[in-house]
Design a protein around this motif. Structure first.
Motif, mmCIF file in Angstrom:
data_model
loop_
_atom_site.group_PDB
_atom_site.id
_atom_site.type_symbol
_atom_site.label_atom_id
_atom_site.label_comp_id
_atom_site.label_asym_id
_atom_site.label_seq_id
_atom_site.Cartn_x
_atom_site.Cartn_y
_atom_site.Cartn_z
ATOM 1 N N TRP A 81 -22.262 53.686 21.027
ATOM 2 C CA TRP A 81 -22.981 52.432 20.840
ATOM 3 C C TRP A 81 -22.030 51.377 20.289
ATOM 4 O O TRP A 81 -20.915 51.671 19.863
ATOM 5 C CB TRP A 81 -24.169 52.636 19.891
ATOM 6 N N SER A 83 -22.434 47.612 17.892
ATOM 7 C CA SER A 83 -23.333 46.721 17.153
ATOM 8 C C SER A 83 -22.712 45.353 16.978
ATOM 9 O O SER A 83 -21.590 45.235 16.484
ATOM 10 C CB SER A 83 -23.656 47.299 15.772
ATOM 11 N N SER A 84 -23.429 44.333 17.408
ATOM 12 C CA SER A 84 -23.068 42.921 17.240
ATOM 13 C C SER A 84 -21.588 42.634 17.412
ATOM 14 O O SER A 84 -20.933 42.067 16.554
ATOM 15 C CB SER A 84 -23.559 42.416 15.889
ATOM 16 N N LEU A 122 -27.609 50.973 27.904
ATOM 17 C CA LEU A 122 -27.772 49.524 27.972
ATOM 18 C C LEU A 122 -29.032 49.007 27.278
ATOM 19 O O LEU A 122 -29.280 47.806 27.280
ATOM 20 C CB LEU A 122 -27.681 48.985 29.399
ATOM 21 N N ASP A 123 -29.835 49.905 26.677
ATOM 22 C CA ASP A 123 -30.940 49.441 25.833
ATOM 23 C C ASP A 123 -30.372 48.766 24.604
ATOM 24 O O ASP A 123 -29.326 49.166 24.080
ATOM 25 C CB ASP A 123 -31.831 50.607 25.383
ATOM 26 N N ARG A 124 -31.076 47.745 24.131
ATOM 27 C CA ARG A 124 -30.692 47.022 22.922
ATOM 28 C C ARG A 124 -31.796 47.200 21.888
ATOM 29 O O ARG A 124 -32.967 47.261 22.226
ATOM 30 C CB ARG A 124 -30.525 45.538 23.214
ATOM 31 N N ASP A 135 -28.432 43.448 13.058
ATOM 32 C CA ASP A 135 -27.444 43.392 14.129
ATOM 33 C C ASP A 135 -28.139 43.832 15.409
ATOM 34 O O ASP A 135 -29.146 44.537 15.370
ATOM 35 C CB ASP A 135 -26.284 44.364 13.870
ATOM 36 N N VAL A 136 -27.578 43.440 16.537
ATOM 37 C CA VAL A 136 -28.053 43.944 17.820
ATOM 38 C C VAL A 136 -27.169 45.140 18.175
ATOM 39 O O VAL A 136 -25.947 45.036 18.172
ATOM 40 C CB VAL A 136 -27.973 42.868 18.918
ATOM 41 N N THR A 137 -27.806 46.266 18.456
ATOM 42 C CA THR A 137 -27.099 47.487 18.825
ATOM 43 C C THR A 137 -27.370 47.783 20.289
ATOM 44 O O THR A 137 -28.509 47.707 20.736
ATOM 45 C CB THR A 137 -27.570 48.653 17.936
ATOM 46 N N VAL A 138 -26.321 48.131 21.030
ATOM 47 C CA VAL A 138 -26.426 48.438 22.450
ATOM 48 C C VAL A 138 -25.909 49.863 22.669
ATOM 49 O O VAL A 138 -24.832 50.211 22.195
ATOM 50 C CB VAL A 138 -25.577 47.461 23.303
#
Length: 144
Positions: A81, A83-84, A122-124, A135-138
């Motif tokens: 993953w 994050s941001s 690819l889910d966020r 934060d946005v995690t992908v």
């Protein structure tokens, strides 16, 4: 005692519905997630947040049988993953409290573990930071 959502009582698999929150749990992981909810409840902050987040996922996620678990972050999965905008990181999602000294292990009953469980490549998702911001995690890769 944890309330088991009606949709899971006697029905370990359910298809996505309008209430689906965008993640999919694997039926074999449900008892492990329930145990993580109980463990998180007894820990200091952010334990209550983790407990509520995992409970929400139990209540609102689609659930699939173990044989359909490919491509889903689940207990025992090695997940990569980011994050941001930070660099990519990889670790295995573990059902029990991981020693803080152990690299490569994510405790399911942690903010990161609760965030990643049930996601696909690819889910966020929003990841709560220790300063209270998100934060946005992908999810970049999953190895089941």
């Amino acid at each position: 005692m944890l309330h088991i959502p009606v949709a899971l009582q006697g029905n370990p698999s359910r298809l996505a519905s309008e209430d689906h929150v965008g993640c999919t749990l694997v039926s074999a992981d449900i008892p492990i997630i329930i145990a993580a909810v109980e463990r998180a409840r007894t820990t200091p902050w952010p334990g209550e947040y983790i407990s509520r987040y995992l409970s929400h996922k139990l209540d609102k996620s689609a659930v699939v049988p173990d044989g359909m678990a490919g491509g889903i972050v689940r207990v025992g999965t090695k997940v990569t993953w980011m994050s941001s905008g930070g660099g990519a990181q990889a670790a295995v999602l573990h059902p029990r409290e991981a020693n803080s000294q152990t690299e490569g292990i994510i405790d399911l009953a942690s903010v990161l573990g609760a965030t990643l469980i049930g996601l696909k490549v690819l889910d966020r998702a929003a990841l709560l930071r220790s300063d209270g911001k998100f934060d946005v995690t992908v999810v970049l890769n999953i190895e089941n």
